[in-house]
Design an enzyme around this catalytic site. Structure first.
Site, PDB file in Angstrom:
ATOM      1  N   GLY A 131       0.770  -1.244   0.000  1.00 16.39           N
ATOM      2  CA  GLY A 131       0.000   0.000   0.000  1.00 16.39           C
ATOM      3  C   GLY A 131       0.799   1.291   0.000  1.00 16.39           C
ATOM      4  N   LYS A 188     -15.137  -1.776   5.410  1.00 13.80           N
ATOM      5  CA  LYS A 188     -14.307  -1.787   6.631  1.00 13.80           C
ATOM      6  C   LYS A 188     -14.939  -2.672   7.710  1.00 13.80           C
ATOM      7  CE  LYS A 188     -10.850   0.907   5.382  1.00 13.80           C
ATOM      8  NZ  LYS A 188      -9.627   0.255   4.873  1.00 13.80           N
ATOM      9  N   TYR A 213     -18.834   8.194   3.467  1.00 13.43           N
ATOM     10  CA  TYR A 213     -17.842   7.108   3.503  1.00 13.43           C
ATOM     11  C   TYR A 213     -18.443   5.876   2.805  1.00 13.43           C
ATOM     12  CZ  TYR A 213     -13.728   4.639   5.228  1.00 13.43           C
ATOM     13  OH  TYR A 213     -12.551   3.935   5.320  1.00 13.43           O
ATOM     14  N   THR A 220      -4.380  11.728   2.797  1.00 12.81           N
ATOM     15  CA  THR A 220      -3.597  10.888   1.885  1.00 12.81           C
ATOM     16  C   THR A 220      -4.336  10.863   0.545  1.00 12.81           C
ATOM     17  OG1 THR A 220      -4.835   8.916   2.479  1.00 12.81           O
ATOM     18  CG2 THR A 220      -2.836   9.368   3.760  1.00 12.81           C
ATOM     19  N   LEU A 221      -3.724  10.184  -0.422  1.00 14.03           N
ATOM     20  CA  LEU A 221      -4.343  10.058  -1.747  1.00 14.03           C
ATOM     21  C   LEU A 221      -5.732   9.420  -1.639  1.00 14.03           C
ATOM     22  CD1 LEU A 221      -3.233  10.647  -4.591  1.00 14.03           C
ATOM     23  CD2 LEU A 221      -2.616   8.233  -4.758  1.00 14.03           C
ATOM     24  N   ALA A 222      -5.814   8.306  -0.913  1.00  9.73           N
ATOM     25  CA  ALA A 222      -7.094   7.603  -0.780  1.00  9.73           C
ATOM     26  C   ALA A 222      -8.115   8.476  -0.052  1.00  9.73           C
ATOM     27  CB  ALA A 222      -6.894   6.289  -0.027  1.00  9.73           C
TER      28      ALA A 222
HETATM   29  N1  LIG Z   1      -6.124   8.320   5.322  1.00  5.00           N
HETATM   30  C1  LIG Z   1      -7.065   8.084   6.223  1.00  5.00           C
HETATM   31  O1  LIG Z   1      -7.714   9.000   6.714  1.00  5.00           O
HETATM   32  C2  LIG Z   1      -7.324   6.669   6.690  1.00  5.00           C
HETATM   33  C3  LIG Z   1      -7.947   6.455   7.932  1.00  5.00           C
HETATM   34  C4  LIG Z   1      -8.203   5.158   8.347  1.00  5.00           C
HETATM   35  C5  LIG Z   1      -7.841   4.091   7.545  1.00  5.00           C
HETATM   36  N2  LIG Z   1      -7.250   4.329   6.338  1.00  5.00           N
HETATM   37  C6  LIG Z   1      -6.880   3.173   5.517  1.00  5.00           C
HETATM   38  O2  LIG Z   1      -5.473   3.128   5.390  1.00  5.00           O
HETATM   39  C7  LIG Z   1      -5.152   2.369   4.233  1.00  5.00           C
HETATM   40  C8  LIG Z   1      -4.129   3.128   3.407  1.00  5.00           C
HETATM   41  O3  LIG Z   1      -4.697   4.290   2.832  1.00  5.00           O
HETATM   42  P1  LIG Z   1      -3.942   5.688   2.806  1.00  5.00           P
HETATM   43  O4  LIG Z   1      -4.839   6.654   3.479  1.00  5.00           O
HETATM   44  O5  LIG Z   1      -2.550   5.549   3.251  1.00  5.00           O
HETATM   45  O6  LIG Z   1      -4.008   6.090   1.264  1.00  5.00           O
HETATM   46  P2  LIG Z   1      -3.024   5.723   0.054  1.00  5.00           P
HETATM   47  O7  LIG Z   1      -3.765   6.143  -1.180  1.00  5.00           O
HETATM   48  O8  LIG Z   1      -1.697   6.289   0.262  1.00  5.00           O
HETATM   49  O9  LIG Z   1      -2.931   4.133   0.139  1.00  5.00           O
HETATM   50  C9  LIG Z   1      -3.881   3.269  -0.456  1.00  5.00           C
HETATM   51  C10 LIG Z   1      -3.048   2.229  -1.164  1.00  5.00           C
HETATM   52  O10 LIG Z   1      -3.854   1.192  -1.697  1.00  5.00           O
HETATM   53  C11 LIG Z   1      -3.212   0.773  -2.874  1.00  5.00           C
HETATM   54  N3  LIG Z   1      -4.109  -0.029  -3.717  1.00  5.00           N
HETATM   55  C12 LIG Z   1      -5.366   0.281  -4.168  1.00  5.00           C
HETATM   56  N4  LIG Z   1      -5.803  -0.718  -4.970  1.00  5.00           N
HETATM   57  C13 LIG Z   1      -4.811  -1.661  -5.004  1.00  5.00           C
HETATM   58  C14 LIG Z   1      -4.662  -2.901  -5.673  1.00  5.00           C
HETATM   59  N5  LIG Z   1      -5.602  -3.394  -6.478  1.00  5.00           N
HETATM   60  N6  LIG Z   1      -3.500  -3.600  -5.477  1.00  5.00           N
HETATM   61  C15 LIG Z   1      -2.516  -3.130  -4.679  1.00  5.00           C
HETATM   62  N7  LIG Z   1      -2.603  -1.954  -4.027  1.00  5.00           N
HETATM   63  C16 LIG Z   1      -3.744  -1.227  -4.204  1.00  5.00           C
HETATM   64  C17 LIG Z   1      -2.816   2.082  -3.549  1.00  5.00           C
HETATM   65  O11 LIG Z   1      -1.848   1.872  -4.563  1.00  5.00           O
HETATM   66  C18 LIG Z   1      -2.252   2.824  -2.353  1.00  5.00           C
HETATM   67  O12 LIG Z   1      -0.892   2.536  -2.186  1.00  5.00           O
HETATM   68  C19 LIG Z   1      -6.468   2.092   3.529  1.00  5.00           C
HETATM   69  O13 LIG Z   1      -6.942   0.819   3.919  1.00  5.00           O
HETATM   70  C20 LIG Z   1      -7.374   3.161   4.100  1.00  5.00           C
HETATM   71  O14 LIG Z   1      -8.760   2.821   4.027  1.00  5.00           O
HETATM   72  C21 LIG Z   1      -6.973   5.585   5.906  1.00  5.00           C
END
Ligand SMILES: NC(=O)c1ccc[n+]([C@@H]2O[C@H](COP(=O)([O-])OP(=O)(O)OC[C@H]3O[C@@H](n4cnc5c(N)ncnc54)[C@H](O)[C@@H]3O)[C@@H](O)[C@H]2O)c1
Length: 255
Positions: free
Chosen positions: A13, A162, A155, A193-195
Site C-alpha cells: 500500500g 471496513k 464514507y 492521503t491520496l485515498a
Molecule cells: N487516510 C485516512 O484518513 C485513513 C484512515 C483510516 C484508515 N485508512 C486506511 O489506510 C489504508 C491506506 O490508505 P492511505 O490513506 O494511506 O491512502 P493511500 O492512497 O496512500 O494508500 C492506499 C493504497 O492502496 C493501494 N491499492 C489500491 N488498490 C490496489 C490494488 N488493487 N492492489 C494493490 N494496491 C492497491 C494504492 O496503490 C495505495 O498505495 C487504507 O486501507 C485506508 O482505508 C486511511
C-alpha cells in the site's frame, strides 16, 4: 525502543510519502526490520523505488492485490529470497469514485464488488500466501476506519467494506492463532492521503476530529507507524483479532 532486528516485513500500500503504509514502513525500518515494499502498478514503480532508497536494504516489488497470479508470483520470490516472513502490513483500499460521491442507496453492484475485493478479500489472499512463510509465528496488520461502526456521511460503501474487513481480522485471527500468527487492525483517524482525498467531506472530517477528539488534534502518520511497530513486536504477543484505535480518542466521544 522496540527491536525488530532479524525480522522481515512485507508492506502493501505504498503510493507516496503520505501513504500510511510509508509511515509504517519507516517506523518498522527504524526498529531494525528488513523491509519488502510493494506498490500497485507500473505507474507507481519509479516513486516507490526512489522512496525505498531511504530504507537501507529494502526491496520493492509490484503487486496488484486484485490478481491472484501477482500475489502468487510475489510470494514465490519472497520465499526464494528470504525463506521466512515475520510481519505483513496490509494498507490497501479502493472504491470507485462514483460510489463514494453518490448517495449510499445508489451504490452500484460493481462498485460494491470492487470495494470488497480490493479492500477486504485481498487481506485473506495475502494472509494465505504469507502464512506458510511465517514459520516462527507472525504479525499481520491491516488498516481500518471508524466508518465501519458508525455512519460517516459519504464514507458509503467503504464503511461497509471496513466492517467486513474487521470481521475478516477476527476470523483470520481465530484460524491463524494455532500457528502463532496474530492478526490485528489499526483504526486510524483521518489523515490527508491520496485515498482519503476521495472522501468528499475530508476537510470537514479533519476539522471535526480536531475539535472533538480528547487530544484536540488530528493523528499523525508516524503515530500509526509506532502503533504498528508495537503490534508487530513481541510486546503485543497476547493481542490478536483486535481493532486498535489510533485517533486521538475521537471514537470514545458521544457528543
Ligand atoms: N487516510 C485516512 O484518513 C485513513 C484512515 C483510516 C484508515 N485508512 C486506511 O489506510 C489504508 C491506506 O490508505 P492511505 O490513506 O494511506 O491512502 P493511500 O492512497 O496512500 O494508500 C492506499 C493504497 O492502496 C493501494 N491499492 C489500491 N488498490 C490496489 C490494488 N488493487 N492492489 C494493490 N494496491 C492497491 C494504492 O496503490 C495505495 O498505495 C487504507 O486501507 C485506508 O482505508 C486511511
Amino acid at each position: 525502543m522496540i527491536d525488530l532486528k532479524g525480522r522481515t516485513a512485507i508492506v502493501f500500500g505504498v503510493a507516496n510519502k503520505r501513504s500510511i503504509a510509508w509511515g509504517i514502513a519507516q517506523k518498522l525500518n527504524e526498529a531494525g526490520a528488513r523491509l519488502l515494499i510493494t506498490y500497485q502498478n507500473e505507474r507507481l514503480k519509479l516513486e516507490a523505488e526512489d522512496m525505498i532508497k531511504d530504507l537501507p536494504g529494502a526491496e520493492a516489488y509490484q503487486c496488484d492485490v486484485s490478481h491472484d497470479a501477482e500475489i502468487d508470483q510475489l510470494f514465490a520470490i519472497v520465499k526464494e529470497k528470504h525463506s521466512k516472513l515475520d510481519i505483513l502490513v496490509h494498507s490497501v483500499a479502493f472504491a470507485p469514485a462514483d460510489d463514494m460521491k453518490n448517495d449510499f442507496l445508489d451504490t452500484s453492484r460493481e462498485g460494491f464488488r470492487i470495494a470488497h475485493d480490493v479492500s477486504v478479500y485481498s487481506l485473506i489472499a495475502v494472509s494465505r500466501a504469507a502464512a506458510p512463510l511465517m514459520t516462527d509465528g507472525g504479525s499481520i496488520i491491516t488498516m481500518t476506519y471508524y466508518g465501519s461502526t458508525k455512519v460517516i456521511p459519504r464514507y458509503n460503501v467503504m464503511g461497509v467494506a471496513k466492517a467486513a474487513l474487521e470481521a475478516t481480522v477476527r476470523y483470520l485471527a481465530f484460524e491463524l492463532g494455532r500457528r502463532n500468527i496474530r492478526v490485528n487492525a489499526i483504526s486510524a483517524g483521518p489523515i490527508k492521503t491520496l485515498a482519503a482525498r476521495g472522501i468528499r467531506d475530508l476537510g470537514e472530517m479533519l476539522k471535526s476530529h480536531e475539535e472533538r477528539a480528547p487530544l484536540q488534534r488530528n493523528v499523525q502518520q508516524s503515530e500509526v507507524g509506532t502503533t504498528a511497530v508495537f503490534l508487530a513486536s513481541d510486546l503485543a504477543s497476547g493481542i490478536t483479532g483486535e481493532v486498535t484505535y489510533v485517533d486521538c480518542g475521537y471514537n470514545i466521544m458521544g457528543f
